[in-house]
Design an enzyme around this catalytic site. Structure first.
Site, PDB file in Angstrom:
ATOM      1  N   LYS A 226      31.155  43.775  33.018  1.00 41.28           N
ATOM      2  CA  LYS A 226      32.452  43.088  33.073  1.00 41.28           C
ATOM      3  C   LYS A 226      32.690  42.298  31.787  1.00 41.28           C
ATOM      4  O   LYS A 226      31.820  41.525  31.362  1.00 41.28           O
ATOM      5  CB  LYS A 226      32.488  42.135  34.263  1.00 41.28           C
ATOM      6  CG  LYS A 226      32.390  42.889  35.580  1.00 41.28           C
ATOM      7  CD  LYS A 226      32.520  41.964  36.751  1.00 41.28           C
ATOM      8  CE  LYS A 226      31.427  40.932  36.726  1.00 41.28           C
ATOM      9  NZ  LYS A 226      31.440  40.105  37.938  1.00 41.28           N
ATOM     10  N   THR A 259      39.938  30.910  38.267  1.00 42.09           N
ATOM     11  CA  THR A 259      39.173  32.164  38.247  1.00 42.09           C
ATOM     12  C   THR A 259      37.828  32.047  38.963  1.00 42.09           C
ATOM     13  O   THR A 259      37.034  32.979  38.929  1.00 42.09           O
ATOM     14  CB  THR A 259      38.905  32.606  36.795  1.00 42.09           C
ATOM     15  OG1 THR A 259      38.231  31.540  36.125  1.00 42.09           O
ATOM     16  CG2 THR A 259      40.195  32.943  36.065  1.00 42.09           C
ATOM     17  N   GLY A 261      35.127  32.536  41.336  1.00 39.54           N
ATOM     18  CA  GLY A 261      34.894  33.501  42.419  1.00 39.54           C
ATOM     19  C   GLY A 261      35.437  34.896  42.145  1.00 39.54           C
ATOM     20  O   GLY A 261      35.365  35.764  43.020  1.00 39.54           O
ATOM     21  N   THR A 262      35.947  35.131  40.942  1.00 41.44           N
ATOM     22  CA  THR A 262      36.516  36.471  40.697  1.00 41.44           C
ATOM     23  C   THR A 262      35.429  37.547  40.688  1.00 41.44           C
ATOM     24  O   THR A 262      35.666  38.666  41.144  1.00 41.44           O
ATOM     25  CB  THR A 262      37.304  36.540  39.371  1.00 41.44           C
ATOM     26  OG1 THR A 262      36.560  35.875  38.373  1.00 41.44           O
ATOM     27  CG2 THR A 262      38.660  35.927  39.499  1.00 41.44           C
ATOM     28  N   GLY A 263      34.248  37.201  40.174  1.00 44.48           N
ATOM     29  CA  GLY A 263      33.158  38.191  40.145  1.00 44.48           C
ATOM     30  C   GLY A 263      32.727  38.566  41.547  1.00 44.48           C
ATOM     31  O   GLY A 263      32.555  39.754  41.875  1.00 44.48           O
ATOM     32  N   CYS A 264      32.540  37.560  42.393  1.00 40.89           N
ATOM     33  CA  CYS A 264      32.140  37.808  43.797  1.00 40.89           C
ATOM     34  C   CYS A 264      33.207  38.664  44.482  1.00 40.89           C
ATOM     35  O   CYS A 264      32.909  39.611  45.213  1.00 40.89           O
ATOM     36  CB  CYS A 264      32.037  36.502  44.574  1.00 40.89           C
ATOM     37  SG  CYS A 264      30.959  35.294  43.835  1.00 40.89           S
TER      38      CYS A 264
END
Ligand SMILES: Cc1ncc(COP(=O)(O)OP(=O)(O)O)c(N)n1
Ligand SMILES: Cc1ncsc1CCOP(=O)(O)O
Ligand SMILES: [Mg+2]
Length: 542
Positions: A226, A259, A261-264
């Protein structure tokens, strides 16, 4: 955690069938598990037969601020229409400022949670987030040995958005030796990719491509590196490697502090899409789009005082704080027309800007022939202009486009999507207007929850074919039959707008105009003239 640091990462995928042989020792067949599952799992249909529900089990840490971790996973799966069970590895005391404390769940209790879920429920996909110790990784791998899942999505979480360490370097060996070899997708951000590769530099898209290939050699079937933290990039670039081909996946970079928590969320959404039966690349693309839409929707919401706020997975929170619909915005309603814009060689965004400069109080995009993709792009650019000027933007006919660009609402006709259906999709806070020619339609509009009525054509028009003219009498009848605000449309321009407004009907709030603004050389000038005419006509009335 930042979009890139704290949560999940995935990459392209194959069909569930292609994954199964690679899933480790499978001790029970799917059929056996189905038979074995207890009554607590999926829903029962009315006739007592079972309805299979796609199921993601997340193995991750709890975030008390609910922006990331288990809480983000639950919300993402809910938003994607998938059941989510939760095996909690750690409880963090966390908010938008940072991580104030971490309490790791005892290993035996982690094992017990895994057993509780996996012995009872049919888990399709396992998604991992914060795995704070080597032993926890080992216990998870043992559980996966025992129970078949269709895919394992590993988000190698190491550091939170705020920079707090969630899994120390000791975890790297366990990731490399135990988890990556059985993962179907790993979703590292730049720092995590670098850490997994002994600190090699991952700072450019070219570095990301090399890293994806090197990580693939560690065993995962698919790798998604990412690039949210990529310095100097205008869009959000992720690199996906499926073992054969590299795909660069671009999406718009949304300017927002929300942003966390966007990865989770991305990893959970991918897991959810795979659980529903998607193959990996479409699952990733759909999930990137979902995250982008959520961020766009949430870019101005305010939760917590820290530098990185959570976002709204369900696209619902903002509306509750919005001003209720103000019927006075119907005063000078500009409705665009693609044919007229092409005739005058004007991009739609310019036409919208000029109308607003002239005094348009609400704008509707009426694009009858645009390709969906082009329509979304046009609508997004017009949204930016309208938001910056505080002018509501509605979309004609297309509820999907309104959702995709987070427009303020839609206008639908009697043969378009019913108002009730549009309302159930758009939620209570979006503006919904409906065309009515008769008093019966007007009464129904109110029952259905419309916000306003567009009544017309009042006068003959060339803009809409085969459109029956209702005249001023028809307009009057509609206005008198409803409490809803009404805007008159059809053949209206500077010469006849005053006569319309002089009907002196309290709920007749304005006129909607296409050709009198957009089939003219100077949109701003025409809009100003119409605005003045309307102002004089209504001032005279009062
Ligand atoms: C404000 C306003 N009123 C009426 C209409 C007409 O909508 P509809 O009947 O659905 O016809 P089309 O515009 O879709 O051709 C409108 N667009 N706006
Ligand atoms: C969309 C629509 N609905 C009823 S009449 C009409 C067309 C209005 O266009 P114009 O303002 O050019 O007459
Ligand atoms: Mg329509």
């Amino acid at each position: 955690m930042s979009s890139n640091q704290a949560c999940l990462r995935l990459s392209p995928y194959q069909t569930p069938i292609s994954i199964l042989p690679r899933t480790r020792i499978i001790t029970m067949s799917c059929k056996a598990r189905q038979v074995d599952s207890g009554s607590g799992s999926p829903l029962l249909a009315g006739d007592g037969s079972r309805t299979r529900v796609p199921h993601v089990m997340t193995v991750a840490g709890s975030d008390s601020g609910a922006g990331a971790g288990i809480q983000a996973d639950l919300k993402a799966c809910g938003a994607r229409g998938v059941y989510c069970s939760t095996v909690i590895t750690a409880v963090t005391a966390q908010n938008t400022v940072g991580v104030q404390g971490v309490h790791i769940v005892p290993e035996e209790f982690l094992a017990q949670q895994l057993d509780s879920v996996m012995s009872d429920m049919e888990v399709d996909v396992v998604k991992t987030g914060m795995l704070p110790s080597k032993e926890i990784v080992r216990i998870l791998c043992r559980a996966l040995d025992k129970a078949p899942v269709r895919a394992l999505v590993v988000d190698p979480v190491m550091v939170s958005t705020s920079g707090d360490v969630l899994a120390g370097p000791a975890i790297l060996t366990a990731f490399r030796e135990e988890l990556l070899p059985v993962a179907d997708l790993i979703t590292p951000n730049l720092k995590e990719a670098s850490a997994l590769l002994d600190g090699i530099q991952v700072k450019t898209v070219a570095d990301m491509c090399s890293a994806a290939k090197l990580l693939h050699q560690m065993g995962p079937r698919h790798v998604l590196v990412k690039g949210g933290d990529l310095p100097g990039s205008f869009d959000a670039v992720d690199v996906y490697f499926d073992g054969k081909e590299i795909h660069e996946l671009h999406s718009a970079r949304v300017r927002t502090k929300n942003t966390h928590g966007t990865g989770c969320t991305l990893a959970s959404s991918i897991a959810a899409e795979v659980a529903k039966g998607s193959s990996m690349l479409p699952a990733i693309k759909a999930s990137k789009q979902y995250v982008e839409t959520s961020l766009l929707y949430s870019k101005d919401i305010s939760i917590g005082n820290g530098p990185q706020g959570p976002f709204d997975h369900f696209l619902r929170l903002k509306g509750q704080r919005q001003q209720p619909f103000d019927p006075n915005v119907l005063f000078l309603y500009a409705v665009t027309d693609s044919g007229m814009n092409s005739k005058w060689n004007r991009p739609i965004a310019n036409a919208v800007r000029e109308a607003i400069e002239g005094g348009a109080t609400i704008v509707q995009l009426r694009e009858k022939h645009a390709e969906t993709r082009d329509f979304i792009e046009m609508a997004k650019s017009c949204m930016e202009i309208c938001r910056s000027k505080g002018v509501p933007l509605l979309i004609n006919d297309r509820v999907d486009i309104a959702l995709a660009c987070d427009a303020d609402g839609v206008h639908v006709g009697q043969s378009d999507m019913p108002v009730r259906t549009a309302r159930s999709i758009l939620g209570p806070e979006k503006i919904i207007g409906v065309s009515c020619k008769t008093t019966e339609q007007a009464q129904q509009a109110w029952l259905d929850g419309a916000d306003y009525i567009g009544c017309g054509g009042i006068y003959p028009t060339n803009t809409k074919e085969n459109n029956i003219t209702v005249g001023l009498d028809g307009l009057k009848a509609v206005c008198l039959s409803t409490k809803l605000p009404v805007v008159a449309i059809g053949g209206i321009g500077i010469s006849n707008a005053p006569a319309v407004m002089k009907l002196r009907l309290p709920n007749l709030k304005g006129v909607a105009v296409v050709s009198a603004l957009f089939d003219r050389e100077c949109i701003t000038g025409e809009t100003k003239r119409l605005q003045e005419a309307l102002t004089i006509a209504t001032a005279y009335d009062s």
